[in-house]
Design a protein around this motif. Structure first.
Motif, PDB file in Angstrom:
ATOM      1  N   TYR A  34       0.736  -1.126   0.099  1.00 23.56           N
ATOM      2  CA  TYR A  34       0.310   0.322  -0.145  1.00 23.56           C
ATOM      3  C   TYR A  34       1.038   0.910   0.079  1.00 23.56           C
ATOM      4  O   TYR A  34       0.624   2.201  -0.115  1.00 23.56           O
ATOM      5  N   GLY A  35       1.897   1.281   0.347  1.00 25.68           N
ATOM      6  CA  GLY A  35       2.780   2.500   0.825  1.00 25.68           C
ATOM      7  C   GLY A  35       3.992   2.442  -0.779  1.00 25.68           C
ATOM      8  O   GLY A  35       4.191   3.628  -0.753  1.00 25.68           O
ATOM      9  N   PHE A  36       4.368   1.301  -1.354  1.00 22.95           N
ATOM     10  CA  PHE A  36       5.549   1.598  -2.878  1.00 22.95           C
ATOM     11  C   PHE A  36       4.465   2.171  -3.697  1.00 22.95           C
ATOM     12  O   PHE A  36       3.672   1.879  -4.228  1.00 22.95           O
ATOM     13  N   THR A  37       4.932   3.511  -4.685  1.00 25.37           N
ATOM     14  CA  THR A  37       4.142   3.841  -5.809  1.00 25.37           C
ATOM     15  C   THR A  37       4.816   2.785  -7.351  1.00 25.37           C
ATOM     16  O   THR A  37       5.344   1.955  -7.019  1.00 25.37           O
ATOM     17  N   ILE A  38       3.952   3.139  -7.999  1.00 28.22           N
ATOM     18  CA  ILE A  38       4.113   2.556  -9.201  1.00 28.22           C
ATOM     19  C   ILE A  38       6.022   2.905  -9.550  1.00 28.22           C
ATOM     20  O   ILE A  38       6.739   2.326 -10.331  1.00 28.22           O
ATOM     21  N   LEU A  67      14.345   1.448   2.835  1.00 23.25           N
ATOM     22  CA  LEU A  67      15.820   0.985   1.593  1.00 23.25           C
ATOM     23  C   LEU A  67      16.106   0.059   3.200  1.00 23.25           C
ATOM     24  O   LEU A  67      16.885  -1.509   2.535  1.00 23.25           O
ATOM     25  N   TYR A  68      16.249   0.940   4.291  1.00 26.32           N
ATOM     26  CA  TYR A  68      17.167  -0.505   5.320  1.00 26.32           C
ATOM     27  C   TYR A  68      16.344  -1.508   5.533  1.00 26.32           C
ATOM     28  O   TYR A  68      16.641  -2.329   6.019  1.00 26.32           O
ATOM     29  N   THR A  69      15.274  -1.144   5.814  1.00 26.28           N
ATOM     30  CA  THR A  69      14.477  -1.993   6.313  1.00 26.28           C
ATOM     31  C   THR A  69      13.998  -3.175   5.599  1.00 26.28           C
ATOM     32  O   THR A  69      14.283  -4.414   5.827  1.00 26.28           O
ATOM     33  N   LEU A  70      13.498  -2.911   3.637  1.00 27.26           N
ATOM     34  CA  LEU A  70      13.706  -3.672   3.167  1.00 27.26           C
ATOM     35  C   LEU A  70      15.141  -4.727   2.731  1.00 27.26           C
ATOM     36  O   LEU A  70      14.856  -6.188   3.251  1.00 27.26           O
ATOM     37  N   SER A  71      16.170  -3.744   3.065  1.00 25.67           N
ATOM     38  CA  SER A  71      17.610  -4.706   2.481  1.00 25.67           C
ATOM     39  C   SER A  71      17.447  -5.679   3.007  1.00 25.67           C
ATOM     40  O   SER A  71      18.222  -7.320   3.369  1.00 25.67           O
ATOM     41  N   HIS A  72      17.496  -5.251   4.847  1.00 22.66           N
ATOM     42  CA  HIS A  72      18.247  -5.446   6.274  1.00 22.66           C
ATOM     43  C   HIS A  72      17.226  -6.645   6.855  1.00 22.66           C
ATOM     44  O   HIS A  72      17.805  -8.208   7.344  1.00 22.66           O
ATOM     45  N   ALA A  73      16.174  -6.870   6.576  1.00 24.37           N
ATOM     46  CA  ALA A  73      15.291  -7.425   6.465  1.00 24.37           C
ATOM     47  C   ALA A  73      15.744  -8.904   5.891  1.00 24.37           C
ATOM     48  O   ALA A  73      14.952  -9.740   6.287  1.00 24.37           O
ATOM     49  N   TYR A  78      13.881 -12.495   7.400  1.00 26.50           N
ATOM     50  CA  TYR A  78      12.807 -12.365   7.717  1.00 26.50           C
ATOM     51  C   TYR A  78      11.892 -12.565   6.573  1.00 26.50           C
ATOM     52  O   TYR A  78      10.288 -12.409   6.929  1.00 26.50           O
ATOM     53  N   VAL A  79      12.309 -11.965   5.426  1.00 28.24           N
ATOM     54  CA  VAL A  79      11.443 -11.655   4.500  1.00 28.24           C
ATOM     55  C   VAL A  79      11.803 -11.879   3.146  1.00 28.24           C
ATOM     56  O   VAL A  79      13.432 -11.702   2.901  1.00 28.24           O
ATOM     57  N   SER A  80      11.568 -12.389   2.239  1.00 28.24           N
ATOM     58  CA  SER A  80      11.875 -12.398   0.672  1.00 28.24           C
ATOM     59  C   SER A  80      10.995 -12.660  -0.502  1.00 28.24           C
ATOM     60  O   SER A  80       9.457 -11.972  -0.002  1.00 28.24           O
ATOM     61  N   GLY A  81      11.377 -12.354  -1.453  1.00 27.38           N
ATOM     62  CA  GLY A  81      10.678 -12.076  -2.483  1.00 27.38           C
ATOM     63  C   GLY A  81      10.286 -10.308  -2.438  1.00 27.38           C
ATOM     64  O   GLY A  81       9.596  -9.725  -3.807  1.00 27.38           O
ATOM     65  N   TYR A  82      10.792  -9.501  -2.185  1.00 24.30           N
ATOM     66  CA  TYR A  82      11.255  -8.108  -2.160  1.00 24.30           C
ATOM     67  C   TYR A  82      11.983  -7.492  -3.288  1.00 24.30           C
ATOM     68  O   TYR A  82      12.426  -6.463  -3.302  1.00 24.30           O
ATOM     69  N   ASP A  83      12.764  -8.456  -4.347  1.00 27.37           N
ATOM     70  CA  ASP A  83      14.159  -8.086  -4.706  1.00 27.37           C
ATOM     71  C   ASP A  83      13.580  -6.741  -5.710  1.00 27.37           C
ATOM     72  O   ASP A  83      14.485  -6.114  -5.728  1.00 27.37           O
ATOM     73  N   ALA A  84      13.220  -7.223  -6.427  1.00 27.37           N
ATOM     74  CA  ALA A  84      11.979  -6.039  -7.711  1.00 27.37           C
ATOM     75  C   ALA A  84      11.995  -4.702  -6.744  1.00 27.37           C
ATOM     76  O   ALA A  84      12.310  -3.957  -7.389  1.00 27.37           O
ATOM     77  N   GLN A  85      10.849  -4.996  -5.352  1.00 28.48           N
ATOM     78  CA  GLN A  85      11.114  -3.377  -5.115  1.00 28.48           C
ATOM     79  C   GLN A  85      11.775  -2.719  -4.440  1.00 28.48           C
ATOM     80  O   GLN A  85      12.278  -1.887  -4.078  1.00 28.48           O
ATOM     81  N   ILE A  86      13.252  -3.838  -3.988  1.00 36.03           N
ATOM     82  CA  ILE A  86      14.657  -3.105  -3.552  1.00 36.03           C
ATOM     83  C   ILE A  86      15.155  -1.873  -4.522  1.00 36.03           C
ATOM     84  O   ILE A  86      15.647  -1.026  -3.839  1.00 36.03           O
ATOM     85  N   GLN A  87      15.178  -2.740  -5.633  1.00 37.35           N
ATOM     86  CA  GLN A  87      15.970  -2.264  -6.872  1.00 37.35           C
ATOM     87  C   GLN A  87      15.356  -0.923  -7.874  1.00 37.35           C
ATOM     88  O   GLN A  87      16.179  -0.194  -7.341  1.00 37.35           O
ATOM     89  N   ALA A  88      14.165  -0.883  -7.754  1.00 38.96           N
ATOM     90  CA  ALA A  88      13.623   0.285  -7.869  1.00 38.96           C
ATOM     91  C   ALA A  88      13.353   1.023  -6.646  1.00 38.96           C
ATOM     92  O   ALA A  88      13.225   2.417  -6.823  1.00 38.96           O
ATOM     93  N   LEU A  89      13.093   0.486  -5.383  1.00 37.52           N
ATOM     94  CA  LEU A  89      13.314   1.957  -4.549  1.00 37.52           C
ATOM     95  C   LEU A  89      14.588   2.732  -4.155  1.00 37.52           C
ATOM     96  O   LEU A  89      15.001   3.874  -4.631  1.00 37.52           O
ATOM     97  N   PHE A  90      15.692   1.296  -4.301  1.00 37.15           N
ATOM     98  CA  PHE A  90      17.110   2.331  -4.654  1.00 37.15           C
ATOM     99  C   PHE A  90      17.418   3.295  -5.473  1.00 37.15           C
ATOM    100  O   PHE A  90      17.733   4.244  -5.636  1.00 37.15           O
ATOM    101  N   ASN A  91      16.502   2.319  -6.548  1.00 36.00           N
ATOM    102  CA  ASN A  91      17.544   3.580  -7.842  1.00 36.00           C
ATOM    103  C   ASN A  91      16.267   5.157  -7.822  1.00 36.00           C
ATOM    104  O   ASN A  91      17.119   5.720  -9.145  1.00 36.00           O
ATOM    105  N   ALA A  92      15.190   4.967  -7.297  1.00 30.63           N
ATOM    106  CA  ALA A  92      14.182   5.827  -7.551  1.00 30.63           C
ATOM    107  C   ALA A  92      14.887   7.119  -6.175  1.00 30.63           C
ATOM    108  O   ALA A  92      14.897   8.379  -6.116  1.00 30.63           O
ATOM    109  N   ILE A  93      15.778   6.744  -5.169  1.00 31.31           N
ATOM    110  CA  ILE A  93      16.161   7.316  -4.330  1.00 31.31           C
ATOM    111  C   ILE A  93      17.486   8.013  -5.158  1.00 31.31           C
ATOM    112  O   ILE A  93      17.894   9.202  -4.867  1.00 31.31           O
ATOM    113  N   LEU A  94      17.600   7.716  -5.677  1.00 32.83           N
ATOM    114  CA  LEU A  94      19.010   7.875  -6.562  1.00 32.83           C
ATOM    115  C   LEU A  94      18.472   9.267  -7.561  1.00 32.83           C
ATOM    116  O   LEU A  94      19.120  10.105  -8.409  1.00 32.83           O
TER     117      LEU A  94
END
Length: 383
Positions: A34-38, A67-73, A78-94
């Protein structure tokens, strides 16, 4: 060290599992949904119904904490399946926040540039989040920007009286705070762990020395918040103390000791622990927001959620008996579950002094506190 001749009580074990499920099966998945955008970035705030809650700004800080929370978790399993979201968030920050060679503070709700200051507090979370993102992905861009951020702090934001300015462009008249330095310490610890570069160990020692010399008032053993330009106490606000920051420093000083071997860091940690546990815990449970460092009287008896999650971290490392540690953890986790956690990973951000909800929405910055508090409890349990 942990459970010498002792078994963990079943109630504590069940509480840890229940809180972990709340975070890893509720909070994190629902924030991503719910909190991440396209476009890949995170919303600044959501309502208690997981709806977008525009607040007029979208901060770099919020992106970094997500980014920290998803990466560290993910790295901890403790979580899995968020590789695409993590990559997209890192790119968006840059793409969104690194403008003309430095980090900007915020964009507005339609993502037009809002505040172009480079904020020391936010830069600390570049160091933290990019370090954990790098350890997860081995994306070399993260190392490049950690280095650039450290250089910017070192070359553009150093204060002649020690430590760092609050923000760039520099303002000589701004009240100075310990808080950005505390989070820079956290960022440099993560940068050292990711790179093993000795210069980050030097930064760590430098900030710990500031805490010893200026931030902690020696007669009361209280961590002060607000200072004048020379790091003497601010005349109007220099008495204020936040117990949650005491606990944050307790945990951090144990991390710094593992890197630098400075025994005085452990001494300071124990002093801060003693003061905060004696004067910062409310009689009806939880951690008060602030006290007077001179009289120890309560200034703000309301209770944000983050101080109790920092208390969890401090409980895991403090120099106390294992029976006391278990008792404190059980009491804190029970309070967290009873008064803060609500269904589907949601939480109450703000309680009043009587432990009633103040009806606050869900900030995008708070998951970082909740995640790391429980991650440290799980680390303690499994060590």
């Amino acid at each position: 060290m942990k459970l010498i001749n002792m078994e963990m009580p079943k109630t504590l074990h069940k509480r840890i599992e229940s809180c972990a499920n709340h975070i890893f099966q509720g909070l994190i998945p629902n924030w991503v949904s719910y909190g991440f955008t396209i476009e890949g970035y995170s919303r600044e705030s959501l309502t208690l119904d997981w709806q977008h809650n525009p607040v007029g700004r979208v901060r770099l800080l919020t992106q970094c904490r997500q980014l920290y929370t998803l990466s560290h978790a993910t790295k901890l399993g403790y979580v899995s399946g968020y590789d695409a979201q993590i990559q997209a968030l890192f790119n968006a920050i840059l793409e969104l926040y690194f403008i003309e060679g430095r980090w900007i503070f915020s964009r507005n709700d339609d993502m037009a540039i809002l505040d172009t200051q480079s904020d020391a507090y936010a830069l600390a979370f570049i160091l933290l989040s990019f370090s954990h993102y790098y350890q997860l992905t081995q994306d070399s861009r993260a190392l490049e920007f950690i280095e650039l951020t450290d250089q910017f702090l070192d070359q553009q934001m150093r204060h002649p009286n020690g430590g760092f300015y609050e923000a760039y462009p520099l303002n000589e008249d701004t009240i100075r705070r310990q808080n950005p330095h505390m989070h820079l310490l956290e960022g440099f610890v993560a940068a050292f762990q990711a790179t093993q570069d000795s210069k980050y160990a030097e930064r760590i020692s430098e900030i710990c020395q500031l805490a010893e010399q200026y931030f902690v008032e020696p007669n009361t053993q209280t961590l002060r918040e607000f200072f004048q330009t020379d790091l003497s106490l601010d005349s109007e606000t220099g008495h204020l103390v936040e117990p949650g920051h005491h606990f944050e420093w307790v945990w951090l000083l144990h991390q710094t000791y593992a890197i630098t071997g400075r025994k005085q860091d452990l001494v300071l940690a124990q002093q801060l622990w003693h003061t905060a546990t004696k004067h910062g815990l409310a009689v009806n449970g939880g951690i008060v927001n602030s006290i007077d460092g001179n009289t120890f009287s309560i200034v703000d008896g309301d209770k944000r959620i983050w101080p109790i999650t920092e208390y969890l971290k401090a409980c895991c490392v403090a120099d106390i008996s294992e029976s006391e540690r278990q008792e404190r953890l059980n009491t804190a986790l029970e309070f967290l579950e009873t008064h803060y956690f609500i269904d589907r990973g949601r939480w109450i951000e703000y309680l009043d002094a009587n432990n009633q909800s103040k009806g606050f929405p869900l900030p995008g910055t708070t998951g970082y506190h909740i995640f790391l508090g429980l991650a440290e409890v799980l680390k303690w349990r499994d060590s």
